[in-house]
Write a protein that holds these residues in place. Sequence first.
Motif, short mmCIF file in Angstrom:
data_model
loop_
_atom_site.label_atom_id
_atom_site.label_comp_id
_atom_site.label_asym_id
_atom_site.label_seq_id
_atom_site.Cartn_x
_atom_site.Cartn_y
_atom_site.Cartn_z
N UNK A 290 -9.21 -83.97 -17.93
CA UNK A 290 -8.48 -82.84 -18.51
C UNK A 290 -7.06 -83.29 -18.84
N UNK A 291 -6.69 -83.23 -20.11
CA UNK A 291 -5.37 -83.67 -20.54
C UNK A 291 -4.77 -82.63 -21.47
N UNK A 301 -13.24 -76.18 -23.47
CA UNK A 301 -14.33 -76.38 -22.53
C UNK A 301 -15.22 -75.13 -22.45
N UNK A 302 -14.62 -73.95 -22.56
CA UNK A 302 -15.41 -72.72 -22.56
C UNK A 302 -16.32 -72.67 -23.78
N UNK A 303 -15.79 -73.05 -24.93
CA UNK A 303 -16.63 -73.07 -26.13
C UNK A 303 -17.75 -74.08 -26.02
N UNK A 322 -17.62 -83.88 -15.91
CA UNK A 322 -16.53 -84.77 -15.52
C UNK A 322 -15.18 -84.07 -15.61
N UNK A 323 -14.97 -83.32 -16.69
CA UNK A 323 -13.71 -82.59 -16.86
C UNK A 323 -13.54 -81.55 -15.76
N UNK A 324 -14.62 -80.84 -15.45
CA UNK A 324 -14.55 -79.82 -14.40
C UNK A 324 -14.16 -80.45 -13.07
N UNK A 328 -10.88 -79.53 -10.68
CA UNK A 328 -10.96 -78.95 -9.32
C UNK A 328 -10.76 -79.99 -8.23
N UNK A 329 -10.91 -81.27 -8.55
CA UNK A 329 -10.72 -82.32 -7.54
C UNK A 329 -9.32 -82.89 -7.55
N UNK A 330 -8.55 -82.69 -8.66
CA UNK A 330 -7.27 -83.39 -8.76
C UNK A 330 -6.13 -82.58 -9.39
#
Length: 832
Positions: A290-291, A301-303, A322-324, A328-330
């Motif tokens: 995520x950038x 991402x929702x689309x 991966x983006x999710x 939530x991890x970082x």
Amino acid sequence: MKHYNLMRSLLVALFGVTLVSCADTKDVPVSDSTPVSVPFHQVTLEDDFWRPRLLIQKRTLVPFSLEKNEPAIENLRRVGAYLRGEKIEKLEPKPFYVASDLFKVMEGAAYLLTIEPDAELEAQMDEIIDIIGKAQKPDGYLYEHHIVPEKYRHKGNNWGSGDKPYSYVLFSHELYNMGHMYEGAIAYYRATGKRQWLDIAEKSAQHINKVFFEGDPNYNDGKPVNQAPGHQEIEMALIKLYQVTENPLYLEMAQKFIDIRGVTYRPEGISITTPEYSQQHLPVREQYTAVGHSVRATYLYAGMADVVAITGDSTLLPALDSVWHDIVDRKMHITGGLGAVPGIEGFGPDYVLPNKETYNETCSAVGNVMFNYRMFLMSRDAKYTDVAEVALYNNVLAGINIEGNRFFYVNPLEADGRRAFNHGHAGRAPWFNTACCPSNLARLIPQIPGMIYSHTDDEIFCGFYAGSSTTVLLAEGGVALSQRTEYPFDGQIEIEVSPEVEGAEFTLWLRIPTWCAGDRFVSGELYSYADNVRSRAVAKVNGRRVRAEVVNGMLPIRREWKAGDVVTLSLDMPVRYSVADERVKADSNRVCLTHGPLVLCAETADNSHVPSHYFINEIGAQGTLGTYTEGVLEGIPYVTLEASAATAEAQEVATLTLLPYYAWNNRGNAAMNVWFALDAPTARQAMTLVVGNIADVTATHTNSSDDVLAIADGRRPKNSFDRTIPRWTSWPQKGKAQQVEIKLRKRQPIESVQVYWYDDKGGVQVPVSWTMDYLLDGEWRVFTPYVTDRFGTYKDQFNMVHPDVVIEAEALRLNMTPREDSTVGILEVVVE
């Protein structure tokens, strides 16, 4: 039929769910069907948490927001008049994306018409819709700043619109505006059955398809634009337009906009013109982190999740997963807030999650809810709903006050009550020039009814808990549901199930939240419980406990249902203590307290010490749960527990009172804290302590990144450009006179005053001149320097001044005149 016996021991250990016999439940068949939401207009809210908020929105926020959006309405009115050949005045000096705020407010109003019918509001909506229709060109183009000639536009508000239609899609917001218009039109059609606005939306969408993917001789020299928009939104809107009209063109358009992102065009530049800022650095299927701008990102991402859910396009899944996890991890605050970096309103480096200086735009939390809710529909996995719930109940709800007329754009996890962190305000603001956050709240919160239930042909999913009723249409017929609960304040949930067909067999899925049955407050690797407290989730049907395996965070109950069957779910809600991953330096040796899905915080109004000065004595202590009985917080729970408070050199036992994070700043601007230290030294690290004889410091203006108390914190500067210690500056108020008022602990003789100026050789420089007053017996008097002294403006040293006669003072006031092209700053003041 699939059995989950092999997973039973692991699931019980992970989720802590009580699983015992209920003779009339059945095995759950395998299903990969994608759930469909029960739409908002088919769900009736009947609770004391959401329904009152929606009524406040309808009666306060909607009229207030429509009034604030009158300039947008007026611009559309003038555009329509221009198209009819009438003489018009210049457009109102508003940003080129201002129409999107109007469309969002109208979308919210449409949802609210189903809560409480209102002929006057509906008539107002119809009038505005008529204005919108008249502002649309015959070919479907709708964008005020390019329909009228340049002489009718304000240059300062036109910087990002480009020279002509669709010439600067990176920033023009042409497609962003239309996306929000589509969503508003769809909501109004579903709420009222009226097609006028929907027809306007379809006309626009077909125009955009022609210009972007086929070629229109009137635009871009007849060549297809074939470029993804700089601000995502139209992708989600086109999916909704497809769902309501069943026209496959709109689904195809959404897919195309997603597929060409990072392929047909990549911007080049710095800051907000980098390709990462608008997620155009790579094709979407190759984006694994995520950038960039976090609102744009979550809308994208929702689309993407929408497309997977509808088309089954599994090629998008690796990137989405991966983006999710990256988020939530970082990169997510425990409140569900996203976008820790102020300059780009976006994602920062891994684990950089400051509390006081964070950004966490309200719109980013709205995007987090939308993204995760769609991920749930796509996957049937409740871990996504858990994230959506945390973002909704904490960051999103904090974005608006309880009275419904003040807003946060920025959502810190610590505040001192002075720093103007919220676009010039030290608390919620009545509105913003860029009003995306208030208008986004106006449209998201009324959508909550449409997120409670979803279904397939023979399954019903209860993803959110709220007192409500609906009828869900399954293959065997309708099923009436009536849910009663005090959630999120209480974990007792009761659902009465009444199928039209007696004995109908289907599965009711109940979400077992991570905060209750897991080892952490929210999905992801960033946060985990540090206490030894246990909580359970117990489900019953007609009083008998359920035997079932929790699957992807959902507890299935499959049986032959009869009218009046009662399902109860009991979710324990002890106070829990979370720690952050050790790589999150801002939360090192600190804990965050939660109650159910609610993050708790402390603010000045309830506590005798500055909230950030408290530290926790015992991890796991439950304290006492109470409820506010009067004032604006009436009915909201709070927790009191014994803690300690640190001072500069000591500590003392003190009672700490905590309330839900969303409810802070409803009793005036005050200090607030979420992450509490575990010992006195850690608490002191965050202190900006006023030392010696100074009690408090205030200023006419303080830059949002600075702290006026820094001038009395006892830290000696190395030089005037010392950036290793806190400072006060009046940036960006160039050339504007400033005052700093220093309150002393008691009336005292003044021997001397020393000022150490901050100067960055640019926007902040030593002043042209300064003077001083002193307060005695309630009267401000002129401080006259000793005959050999002057009010010095030397760099890299203290500028000392003595009074010409012996004086006493209760306070001092510095009056500074900055250079015409700069502001002023102070590193330290010493009063002797």
